[in-house]
Design a protein around this motif. Structure first.
Motif, PDB file in Angstrom:
ATOM      1  N   GLY A 239     -47.553 -69.478 -76.676  1.00 29.12           N
ATOM      2  CA  GLY A 239     -47.449 -70.211 -77.930  1.00 29.12           C
ATOM      3  C   GLY A 239     -48.761 -70.832 -78.357  1.00 29.12           C
ATOM      4  O   GLY A 239     -49.010 -71.022 -79.554  1.00 29.12           O
ATOM      5  N   ALA A 240     -49.615 -71.147 -77.374  1.00 30.68           N
ATOM      6  CA  ALA A 240     -50.912 -71.751 -77.666  1.00 30.68           C
ATOM      7  C   ALA A 240     -52.000 -70.700 -77.857  1.00 30.68           C
ATOM      8  O   ALA A 240     -53.159 -71.046 -78.107  1.00 30.68           O
ATOM      9  N   GLY A 241     -51.645 -69.427 -77.706  1.00 31.15           N
ATOM     10  CA  GLY A 241     -52.624 -68.358 -77.856  1.00 31.15           C
ATOM     11  C   GLY A 241     -53.577 -68.244 -76.689  1.00 31.15           C
ATOM     12  O   GLY A 241     -54.720 -67.794 -76.849  1.00 31.15           O
ATOM     13  N   LEU A 242     -53.114 -68.616 -75.487  1.00 26.82           N
ATOM     14  CA  LEU A 242     -53.951 -68.590 -74.300  1.00 26.82           C
ATOM     15  C   LEU A 242     -53.428 -67.568 -73.287  1.00 26.82           C
ATOM     16  O   LEU A 242     -52.239 -67.245 -73.269  1.00 26.82           O
ATOM     17  N   ALA A 243     -54.320 -67.070 -72.444  1.00 24.59           N
ATOM     18  CA  ALA A 243     -53.928 -66.147 -71.383  1.00 24.59           C
ATOM     19  C   ALA A 243     -53.087 -66.885 -70.348  1.00 24.59           C
ATOM     20  O   ALA A 243     -53.234 -68.091 -70.144  1.00 24.59           O
ATOM     21  N   ALA A 244     -52.203 -66.131 -69.684  1.00 25.86           N
ATOM     22  CA  ALA A 244     -51.283 -66.748 -68.721  1.00 25.86           C
ATOM     23  C   ALA A 244     -51.194 -65.927 -67.452  1.00 25.86           C
ATOM     24  O   ALA A 244     -51.087 -64.693 -67.498  1.00 25.86           O
ATOM     25  N   CYS A 245     -51.219 -66.633 -66.327  1.00 26.96           N
ATOM     26  CA  CYS A 245     -51.067 -66.004 -65.011  1.00 26.96           C
ATOM     27  C   CYS A 245     -49.883 -66.637 -64.297  1.00 26.96           C
ATOM     28  O   CYS A 245     -49.843 -67.858 -64.118  1.00 26.96           O
ATOM     29  N   LEU A 246     -48.928 -65.809 -63.894  1.00 26.74           N
ATOM     30  CA  LEU A 246     -47.743 -66.289 -63.166  1.00 26.74           C
ATOM     31  C   LEU A 246     -47.999 -66.206 -61.671  1.00 26.74           C
ATOM     32  O   LEU A 246     -48.335 -65.141 -61.135  1.00 26.74           O
ATOM     33  N   VAL A 247     -47.841 -67.344 -60.990  1.00 36.12           N
ATOM     34  CA  VAL A 247     -48.013 -67.408 -59.542  1.00 36.12           C
ATOM     35  C   VAL A 247     -46.660 -67.186 -58.881  1.00 36.12           C
ATOM     36  O   VAL A 247     -45.654 -67.776 -59.288  1.00 36.12           O
ATOM     37  N   ARG A 248     -46.631 -66.361 -57.848  1.00 35.29           N
ATOM     38  CA  ARG A 248     -45.357 -66.005 -57.206  1.00 35.29           C
ATOM     39  C   ARG A 248     -44.991 -66.987 -56.107  1.00 35.29           C
ATOM     40  O   ARG A 248     -44.488 -66.617 -55.050  1.00 35.29           O
ATOM     41  N   THR A 249     -45.275 -68.268 -56.348  1.00 31.01           N
ATOM     42  CA  THR A 249     -44.777 -69.347 -55.498  1.00 31.01           C
ATOM     43  C   THR A 249     -43.947 -70.242 -56.406  1.00 31.01           C
ATOM     44  O   THR A 249     -43.831 -70.000 -57.596  1.00 31.01           O
ATOM     45  N   GLY A 250     -43.352 -71.281 -55.851  1.00 33.38           N
ATOM     46  CA  GLY A 250     -42.655 -72.244 -56.687  1.00 33.38           C
ATOM     47  C   GLY A 250     -41.277 -71.809 -57.131  1.00 33.38           C
ATOM     48  O   GLY A 250     -40.509 -71.208 -56.380  1.00 33.38           O
ATOM     49  N   ILE A 251     -40.974 -72.083 -58.403  1.00 37.62           N
ATOM     50  CA  ILE A 251     -39.600 -72.023 -58.893  1.00 37.62           C
ATOM     51  C   ILE A 251     -39.015 -70.615 -58.881  1.00 37.62           C
ATOM     52  O   ILE A 251     -37.814 -70.424 -58.739  1.00 37.62           O
ATOM     53  N   LEU A 252     -39.884 -69.587 -59.006  1.00 37.66           N
ATOM     54  CA  LEU A 252     -39.405 -68.207 -59.058  1.00 37.66           C
ATOM     55  C   LEU A 252     -39.788 -67.424 -57.811  1.00 37.66           C
ATOM     56  O   LEU A 252     -39.709 -66.185 -57.802  1.00 37.66           O
ATOM     57  N   ALA A 253     -40.175 -68.103 -56.757  1.00 40.99           N
ATOM     58  CA  ALA A 253     -40.724 -67.443 -55.571  1.00 40.99           C
ATOM     59  C   ALA A 253     -39.772 -66.409 -54.977  1.00 40.99           C
ATOM     60  O   ALA A 253     -40.208 -65.354 -54.507  1.00 40.99           O
ATOM     61  N   ASP A 254     -38.486 -66.688 -55.008  1.00 36.98           N
ATOM     62  CA  ASP A 254     -37.521 -65.795 -54.362  1.00 36.98           C
ATOM     63  C   ASP A 254     -36.868 -64.813 -55.327  1.00 36.98           C
ATOM     64  O   ASP A 254     -35.959 -64.062 -54.931  1.00 36.98           O
ATOM     65  N   ARG A 255     -37.301 -64.808 -56.576  1.00 35.49           N
ATOM     66  CA  ARG A 255     -36.691 -63.920 -57.558  1.00 35.49           C
ATOM     67  C   ARG A 255     -37.375 -62.561 -57.544  1.00 35.49           C
ATOM     68  O   ARG A 255     -38.602 -62.465 -57.584  1.00 35.49           O
ATOM     69  N   PRO A 256     -36.606 -61.470 -57.521  1.00 37.14           N
ATOM     70  CA  PRO A 256     -37.200 -60.130 -57.527  1.00 37.14           C
ATOM     71  C   PRO A 256     -37.825 -59.785 -58.873  1.00 37.14           C
ATOM     72  O   PRO A 256     -37.584 -60.461 -59.876  1.00 37.14           O
ATOM     73  N   GLU A 257     -38.606 -58.707 -58.883  1.00 29.18           N
ATOM     74  CA  GLU A 257     -39.307 -58.286 -60.104  1.00 29.18           C
ATOM     75  C   GLU A 257     -38.348 -58.049 -61.261  1.00 29.18           C
ATOM     76  O   GLU A 257     -38.664 -58.379 -62.404  1.00 29.18           O
ATOM     77  N   ASP A 258     -37.188 -57.494 -60.985  1.00 32.70           N
ATOM     78  CA  ASP A 258     -36.225 -57.236 -62.065  1.00 32.70           C
ATOM     79  C   ASP A 258     -35.812 -58.530 -62.749  1.00 32.70           C
ATOM     80  O   ASP A 258     -35.637 -58.583 -63.971  1.00 32.70           O
ATOM     81  N   ASP A 259     -35.646 -59.593 -61.957  1.00 34.75           N
ATOM     82  CA  ASP A 259     -35.296 -60.894 -62.531  1.00 34.75           C
ATOM     83  C   ASP A 259     -36.422 -61.429 -63.400  1.00 34.75           C
ATOM     84  O   ASP A 259     -36.181 -62.011 -64.463  1.00 34.75           O
ATOM     85  N   LEU A 260     -37.659 -61.250 -62.944  1.00 34.24           N
ATOM     86  CA  LEU A 260     -38.793 -61.716 -63.737  1.00 34.24           C
ATOM     87  C   LEU A 260     -38.843 -61.007 -65.083  1.00 34.24           C
ATOM     88  O   LEU A 260     -39.119 -61.628 -66.114  1.00 34.24           O
ATOM     89  N   ALA A 261     -38.550 -59.716 -65.065  1.00 30.65           N
ATOM     90  CA  ALA A 261     -38.540 -58.962 -66.320  1.00 30.65           C
ATOM     91  C   ALA A 261     -37.445 -59.468 -67.248  1.00 30.65           C
ATOM     92  O   ALA A 261     -37.649 -59.590 -68.464  1.00 30.65           O
ATOM     93  N   SER A 262     -36.290 -59.811 -66.692  1.00 28.19           N
ATOM     94  CA  SER A 262     -35.185 -60.313 -67.510  1.00 28.19           C
ATOM     95  C   SER A 262     -35.522 -61.676 -68.105  1.00 28.19           C
ATOM     96  O   SER A 262     -35.229 -61.950 -69.278  1.00 28.19           O
ATOM     97  N   ILE A 263     -36.138 -62.539 -67.294  1.00 32.16           N
ATOM     98  CA  ILE A 263     -36.506 -63.868 -67.789  1.00 32.16           C
ATOM     99  C   ILE A 263     -37.582 -63.740 -68.870  1.00 32.16           C
ATOM    100  O   ILE A 263     -37.536 -64.425 -69.897  1.00 32.16           O
ATOM    101  N   SER A 264     -38.531 -62.850 -68.651  1.00 40.40           N
ATOM    102  CA  SER A 264     -39.570 -62.623 -69.658  1.00 40.40           C
ATOM    103  C   SER A 264     -38.961 -62.137 -70.963  1.00 40.40           C
ATOM    104  O   SER A 264     -39.350 -62.590 -72.055  1.00 40.40           O
ATOM    105  N   ALA A 265     -37.991 -61.246 -70.863  1.00 37.33           N
ATOM    106  CA  ALA A 265     -37.333 -60.744 -72.069  1.00 37.33           C
ATOM    107  C   ALA A 265     -36.551 -61.847 -72.765  1.00 37.33           C
ATOM    108  O   ALA A 265     -36.519 -61.925 -74.005  1.00 37.33           O
TER     109      ALA A 265
END
Length: 280
Positions: A239-265
């Motif tokens: 929303g701010a027009g900035l690049a973003a990097c998702l770290v695979r620790t923290g709140i989504l650490a245990d979520r599989p790639e398919d879940d990440l794609a669903s959340i992104s969508a």
């Protein structure tokens, strides 16, 4: 298929001059620092990078910085610590200048924190029937069910009392393991009761505007936001027009790639990069 290319801290440092780094889930959990996180911050500073820690915390950046130092972080590893609480204070202080006296405020927080209310000169009350303003800055939903928060807040929501949520996170890392409902979930309960809520912090734009104002002559395309939440960190950066990097620790650490794609969508955003963890 990965939602974004995997990178390293060195790869990010080669492309960007300034880093907006989330606190919880990237640098630390609820109790301790993540291995290598302090060294990573110091490494970026040694490379001449500017680092602003950008956190959805209702408490001040100074308070949070001292907590980080208490966990073993070196203050030299970051230039500024900016929180949603800081942004809320700056905005509300301007809006309530000369009008705060006599305003009765109910604060929902963790650890009895009433910092924002006190700094704004509000009178603290415990009864929602008496409140002129509600501030929701933290959650103790590990031990207090959302239904109890809902029942406590209902009298204020019924009267249309304005609520300021200074931590939009719907989930937080709980002590020990797992997650618990965050302040954002409590504010959503208030909103569902019919009460008006004004949101401060990621993904809302004001915190990014404040953070960018701290930088001297750094172009937007030379800034990267590093976080563990698609809903807040990645969506906010987009929303701010900035690049973003998702770290695979923290709140989504245990979520599989398919879940990440669903959340992104769900939020209509994708990170530009993935990082296994914030470390060199």
């Amino acid at each position: 298929m990965s939602i974004a290319p995997l990178t390293t801290l060195a790869g990010l440092a080669a492309r960007y001059d300034a880093f907006f780094v989330d606190q919880f889930g990237v640098l630390r959990d609820d109790e301790r620092a993540y291995p290598g996180a302090n060294a990573a911050l110091l490494h970026l500073k040694a490379l001449g990078k500017t680092t602003v820690i950008l956190s959805n915390s209702g408490r001040s950046g100074d308070y949070n910085a001292e907590r980080l130092v208490g966990l073993g972080f070196d203050h030299a590893g970051f230039d500024r610590f900016l929180t949603s609480g800081d942004v809320a204070h700056d905005i509300l202080a301007r809006e309530t200048a000369g009008k705060a006296g006599g305003t009765r405020c109910l604060t929902i927080s963790s650890g009895g924190d009433r910092n924002l209310s006190d700094r704004l000169g509000f009178e603290s009350v415990e009864d929602a029937e008496l409140a002129d303003i509600v501030i929701i800055s933290g959650s103790e939903a590990e031990t207090i069910p959302l239904s109890a928060y809902r029942a406590r807040l209902e009298p204020a929501a019924r009267r249309g009392v304005p609520c300021y949520c200074t931590n939009p996170d719907r989930h937080k890392l709980a002590k020990g393991a797992g997650t618990a409902p965050g302040a954002g979930s409590i504010a959503l309960e208030y909103q569902n009761l019919g009460g008006p809520v004004r949101w401060f912090g990621k993904p809302h734009p004001a915190i990014y505007q404040h953070a960018q104002a701290l930088l001297k002559h750094v172009a937007a395309d030379r800034i990267v936001c590093v976080g563990d939440s698609i809903e807040h960190d990645i969506a906010g950066a987009a929303g701010a027009g900035l690049a973003a990097c998702l770290v695979r620790t923290g709140i989504l650490a245990d979520r599989p790639e398919d879940d990440l794609a669903s959340i992104s969508a769900e939020y209509g955003v994708r990170p530009d990069f993935l990082l296994e963890r914030f470390a060199t």
